[in-house]
Design an enzyme around this catalytic site. Structure first.
Site, PDB file in Angstrom:
ATOM      1  N   GLY A  12       0.956  -1.224   0.000  1.00  0.00           N
ATOM      2  CA  GLY A  12       0.000   0.000   0.000  1.00  0.00           C
ATOM      3  C   GLY A  12       0.839   1.075   0.000  1.00  0.00           C
ATOM      4  O   GLY A  12       0.697   1.658   1.028  1.00  0.00           O
ATOM      5  N   THR A  13       1.156   2.374  -0.829  1.00  0.00           N
ATOM      6  CA  THR A  13       1.822   3.654  -0.522  1.00  0.00           C
ATOM      7  C   THR A  13       1.209   4.784  -1.328  1.00  0.00           C
ATOM      8  O   THR A  13       0.665   4.542  -2.393  1.00  0.00           O
ATOM      9  CB  THR A  13       3.318   3.518  -0.896  1.00  0.00           C
ATOM     10  N   ILE A  14       1.352   6.009  -0.825  1.00  0.00           N
ATOM     11  CA  ILE A  14       0.920   7.135  -1.656  1.00  0.00           C
ATOM     12  C   ILE A  14       2.141   7.954  -2.024  1.00  0.00           C
ATOM     13  O   ILE A  14       3.075   8.102  -1.230  1.00  0.00           O
ATOM     14  CB  ILE A  14      -0.172   8.019  -0.996  1.00  0.00           C
TER      15      ILE A  14
END
Length: 537
Positions: free
Chosen positions: A356-358
């Site tokens: 998961g990353t932004i």
């Protein structure tokens, strides 16, 4: 320094157009967050203020990938110099491999308290604002608090990722440790659909307290007390003392030269060095076009060799037995390059001591630019949410191992191998622009492909993101997107690669780019694989 490309030359159909601006630009995977960051620039803030405000918004608007309890890294171009910030947290004082193995684990778990390390993102916001921000720290929280308190429409890709995480883990678990997650992030056994209005009122309260105390509450005040209390009551290792001793640190970026450009990354404990090692290997090889089988085969083999070295040697730099200079040596890259032949190989790590990353990026009209990445790691992280706060704690410690002879074995106050990596492209020491591709172990692979698309194949930023991607997932196993040319896939199979064509592309990374073109105009692009958006002024 500008970057020259033909804005109308596309080898692949694009679902998006380039976005141009002059006085400010924000690119990220959630449109409302991008607009919030641009609003900050319009208020008189700079690229750093915009990056912080966008990042804070993303903890609310894209909770599947990041949160208040995660880590962050940043590369900041400010007044003719590139700065690096490492806001990744360390393992608790009580953490050790022997105790974890005694509980029956043979490897680090994904969920629960064991993989929880000290969250670094809040300290990262504070340090960025303190050193480079123009606006008051509290002002940067206003949009995020508004969305959390009064609701926001959930975007389509995030809705799907949210549902996937629920179905894969939270739906069937009866462990009370995850009850708070269900209360905050689901509603009677369901997650929000696209366009549904969702509120996160606990987030609003917590963000307001962080803003008012300039982060002190999170590490040394009331919020730290709540994290400590929940950990003690439910079998966790983290304590208030672990939080109190943490502070994000400024680091010197690392780089490698590649065909007249410099690609810049954060040094270990992050694995941006893997992308640089792969580029070093590729620099001495002939490449033709993006969709040439020989070129792609060589990219894959270079990435495999770099990755196994990274996974063997990269850890908290205080514990590494080889130096970053040894790993980035052009002589060592030449040795590794000689292992690449016609057929796919089973990669083994080398010995560099022998030779998961932004994601979001911002730019302002004064020439400042930021490459920023923030993550809770796997989906919603550990699955633990501190009651009444909305703080979803990350599980970055999952990247430790339990081999007590390994540099990356979990230990007290130690930082784990870290997958989130912001990138920054320069030429002759001058800025071209920030770039990044989020997505766990896809990130250095995305950096390699996007940079080669840009430098070797002359693609503009949107085309560089749009082009079909591959991903090495171990051994000889390669995943490719559906848009990948069939003839290339066939040739890769003949060379011994084990190919899987993915039905959807969300695991292939989700990236953004901002550059200044030959006219000095800001040029932005955002990932077609997500709800990405470029806000420009």
């Amino acid at each position: 320094m500008s970057f020259e490309f033909d804005a109308l030359k596309y080898s692949y159909p694009s679902r998006r157009s380039l976005v141009y601006g002059r006085r400010g630009m924000v690119s990220t995977s959630q449109p409302l967050a991008a607009q919030a960051g641009l609003d900050i620039i319009k208020k008189g803030g700079n690229a750093v203020d915009a990056a912080i405000a966008t990042a804070i918004c993303m903890t609310v608007l894209e909770p599947t990938s990041n949160g208040i309890g995660g880590d962050c890294f940043a590369l900041v171009w400010m007044k003719d110099k590139l700065y690096g910030l490492n806001a990744s947290g360390h393992a608790p004082e009580l953490a050790n491999a022997k105790d974890i193995k005694a509980k029956g684990y043979s490897e680090m778990p994904v969920h629960g308290w064991i993989p929880v390390t000290v969250p670094g993102a809040v300290s990262g916001w504070v340090e960025l604002s303190k050193r480079f921000g123009k606006l008051e720290f509290e002002e940067l929280f206003e949009s995020a608090i508004e969305y959390a308190e009064n609701g926001y429409p959930v975007s389509p890709v995030i809705s799907r990722l949210w549902e996937n995480e629920y179905e894969e883990f939270f739906k069937d678990t009866e462990d009370p440790l995850f009850d708070e997650w269900k209360r905050v992030f689901s509603d009677n056994g369901r997650t929000p659909s696209a366009g549904e209005i969702w509120t996160l009122k606990d987030h609003a309260k917590t963000l307001r307290e962080i803003a008012q105390t300039k982060g002190e509450s999170f590490y040394r005040g009331a919020l730290a007390d709540k994290i400590d209390e929940h950990s003690r009551n439910t079998g966790g290792l983290i304590r208030k003392e672990d939080l109190a001793k943490f502070k994000a640190e400024w680091v010197e970026p690392i780089s490698t030269s590649y065909k007249g450009y410099e690609i810049n990354e954060i040094p270990p404990n992050g694995h941006g060095i893997v992308a640089l090692m792969a580029l070093n290997i590729m620099e001495g090889l002939d490449v033709k076009t993006h969709d040439d089988a020989e070129t792609i085969h060589r990219q894959i083999e270079a990435m495999k060799l770099a990755f196994v070295d990274g996974q063997r040697y990269v850890s908290d730099p205080r514990y590494m037995k080889v130096t970053k200079e040894e790993l980035l040596s052009k002589e060592y890259a030449e040795e590794r390059r000689e292992l690449i032949g016609h057929d796919a190989i089973m990669p083994e790590y080398g010995d560099p001591s022998c030779g998961g990353t932004i994601y979001l990026c911002t730019a302002d009209g004064e020439g400042n630019m930021v490459s920023y990445i923030q993550s809770n790691y796997c989906g919603f992280g550990s699955g633990i949410v501190v009651p009444g706060t909305g703080i979803a704690l990350h599980n970055r410690g999952n990247n430790f191992n339990l081999d007590e002879n390994s540099e990356n074995c979990i230990g007290a106050n130690k930082k784990p191998y870290h997958t989130i990596i912001p990138g920054f492209l320069t030429k002759d020491g001058k800025p071209v622009g920030p770039f990044g591709v989020m997505g766990g172990f896809m990130q250095p692979q995305g950096h390699l492909q996007v940079m080669m698309n840009t430098i070797d194949f002359g693609m503009n930023p949107q085309e560089a993101l749009d082009a079909p991607r591959w991903q090495w997932v171990g051994g000889k196993k390669i995943q490719v997107e559906r848009a990948f040319p069939f003839a290339v896939t066939e040739e890769l199979v003949r060379r011994g690669h084990e190919i899987t064509v993915l039905p959807e592309s969300t695991s292939m990374g989700r990236g953004q780019i901002i550059m200044r073109d030959e006219h000095g105009t800001l040029v932005g692009a955002s990932e077609p694989r997500t709800d990405g958006f470029v806000a420009a002024w």
